[in-house]
Design an enzyme around this catalytic site. Structure first.
Site, PDB file in Angstrom:
ATOM      1  N   ASP A  66      -5.279   1.755  12.665  1.00 30.44           N
ATOM      2  CA  ASP A  66      -4.327   0.487  12.606  1.00 30.44           C
ATOM      3  C   ASP A  66      -4.371  -0.211  13.491  1.00 30.44           C
ATOM      4  OD1 ASP A  66      -0.938   0.950  11.794  1.00 30.44           O
ATOM      5  OD2 ASP A  66      -1.016  -0.274  12.922  1.00 30.44           O
ATOM      6  N   ASP A 114      -8.395  -4.620  13.469  1.00 32.33           N
ATOM      7  CA  ASP A 114      -8.120  -5.078  12.379  1.00 32.33           C
ATOM      8  C   ASP A 114      -9.064  -4.623  11.313  1.00 32.33           C
ATOM      9  OD1 ASP A 114      -8.061  -6.905  10.028  1.00 32.33           O
ATOM     10  OD2 ASP A 114      -8.075  -8.652  11.522  1.00 32.33           O
ATOM     11  N   ASN A 159      -3.621   2.625   3.479  1.00 31.17           N
ATOM     12  CA  ASN A 159      -2.544   2.683   3.366  1.00 31.17           C
ATOM     13  C   ASN A 159      -2.253   0.844   3.678  1.00 31.17           C
ATOM     14  OD1 ASN A 159       1.129   2.999   3.237  1.00 31.17           O
ATOM     15  ND2 ASN A 159       0.353   2.732   5.073  1.00 31.17           N
ATOM     16  N   TYR A 173       0.203 -11.155  -2.754  1.00 31.00           N
ATOM     17  CA  TYR A 173       1.019 -10.061  -2.156  1.00 31.00           C
ATOM     18  C   TYR A 173       0.825  -9.080  -4.222  1.00 31.00           C
ATOM     19  CZ  TYR A 173       2.486  -5.607  -0.974  1.00 31.00           C
ATOM     20  OH  TYR A 173       3.104  -4.206  -0.660  1.00 31.00           O
ATOM     21  N   LYS A 223      -1.781  -6.516  -5.322  1.00 34.73           N
ATOM     22  CA  LYS A 223      -1.606  -5.412  -5.287  1.00 34.73           C
ATOM     23  C   LYS A 223      -2.383  -4.799  -6.687  1.00 34.73           C
ATOM     24  CE  LYS A 223      -0.168  -4.320  -1.458  1.00 34.73           C
ATOM     25  NZ  LYS A 223      -0.418  -2.728  -0.595  1.00 34.73           N
TER      26      LYS A 223
END
Length: 253
Positions: free
Chosen positions: A38, A64, A91, A157, A161
């Site tokens: 993370d 990152d 994720n 976005y 996706k």
């Protein structure tokens, strides 16, 4: 059927909070060894402590994930600490501002695509040699309702996706004979820390407004995590190339 996850090496990105945190804890509960990746060092350390305090095995790598050097560190650490990478959970992700295409800035587009699509590509490419050498592996990515439709987010976005869905399906076809499975979940609304800050006067939010009906209830992160763990487990040994909506039926409306 047993999940078969005990002792396996699992990398979970975006694991300091939300769906990623819930997934990391769920894998640890199954006996897996978890690498928590993370950008938030403090949050990642808290998840590692939560796992180890319960007798589990975990390590954190922060940075990152759209940068190759961080990706290399993640994989090298998993190999050094856990002997390889059996499961990769892509994720980590960020939202856009619900911007319509004509209003998307270069900076918004490049950052969303870099984090949501390029980072999973880089991580998957980096773990594949280890999975191929082992003759097995499971990759689970977090797509979105925005990967199934055009009315759940802004242009950047949504494109990112849809890209995750395409990456998942390509992986499933290309590597199924090598013992590697690739699947994704497509969450609907979920209680996470991701904050959307659209400009309500902009065209994108105005156009999307009427579409956010019949979305169902908000999911808890643990409900998304349960689907991720299933897809990564031996219980899903013949499930490959699936994009599983976890959305209280929103995708069926």
């Amino acid at each position: 059927m047993s999940t078969g996850l005990a002792g396996r090496s699992v990398v979970v990105t975006g694991a300091s909070s939300g769906i990623g945190r819930a997934a990391a804890l769920a894998f640890a509960a199954e006996g897996a060894r978890v690498l928590v990746a993370d950008l938030d060092a403090g949050g990642a350390a808290e998840v590692v402590t939560e796992i180890t305090d319960k007798g589990g095995s975990a390590v954190a790598v922060t940075g990152d994930l759209s940068e190759q050097a961080v990706v290399d560190e993640v994989v090298a650490t998993a190999v050094e600490r856990f002997g390889g990478v059996d499961v990769l959970v892509n994720n980590a992700g960020i939202m856009d501002r619900m911007s319509a295409l004509a209003d998307v800035t270069d900076a918004e587009w490049e950052r969303v695509i870099r984090v949501n699509l390029t980072a999973p590509f880089l991580l998957t490419r980096a773990v594949l040699p280890h999975m191929l050498a082992a003759g097995r592996g499971a990759i689970v990515s977090t797509a979105s309702e925005a990967g199934l439709r055009g009315s759940a987010a802004g242009a950047a976005y949504t494109a990112s996706k849809h890209g995750v869905v395409g990456l998942t399906k390509s992986l499933a076809v290309m590597y199924r004979a090598k013992g590697i499975r690739a699947n994704a979940i497509a969450p609907g609304g979920t209680r996470t820390g991701i904050v959307v800050q659209p400009d309500p006067s902009a065209h994108g939010p105005a156009a999307l407004g009427p579409h956010f009906v019949n979305v169902g209830r908000l999911a808890e992160p643990e409900e998304q995590a349960a689907a991720i763990v299933f897809l990564a487990s031996d219980a899903a040994s013949n499930v490959n190339g699936v994009v599983l909506p976890v959305d209280d039926g929103w995708s069926a409306v």
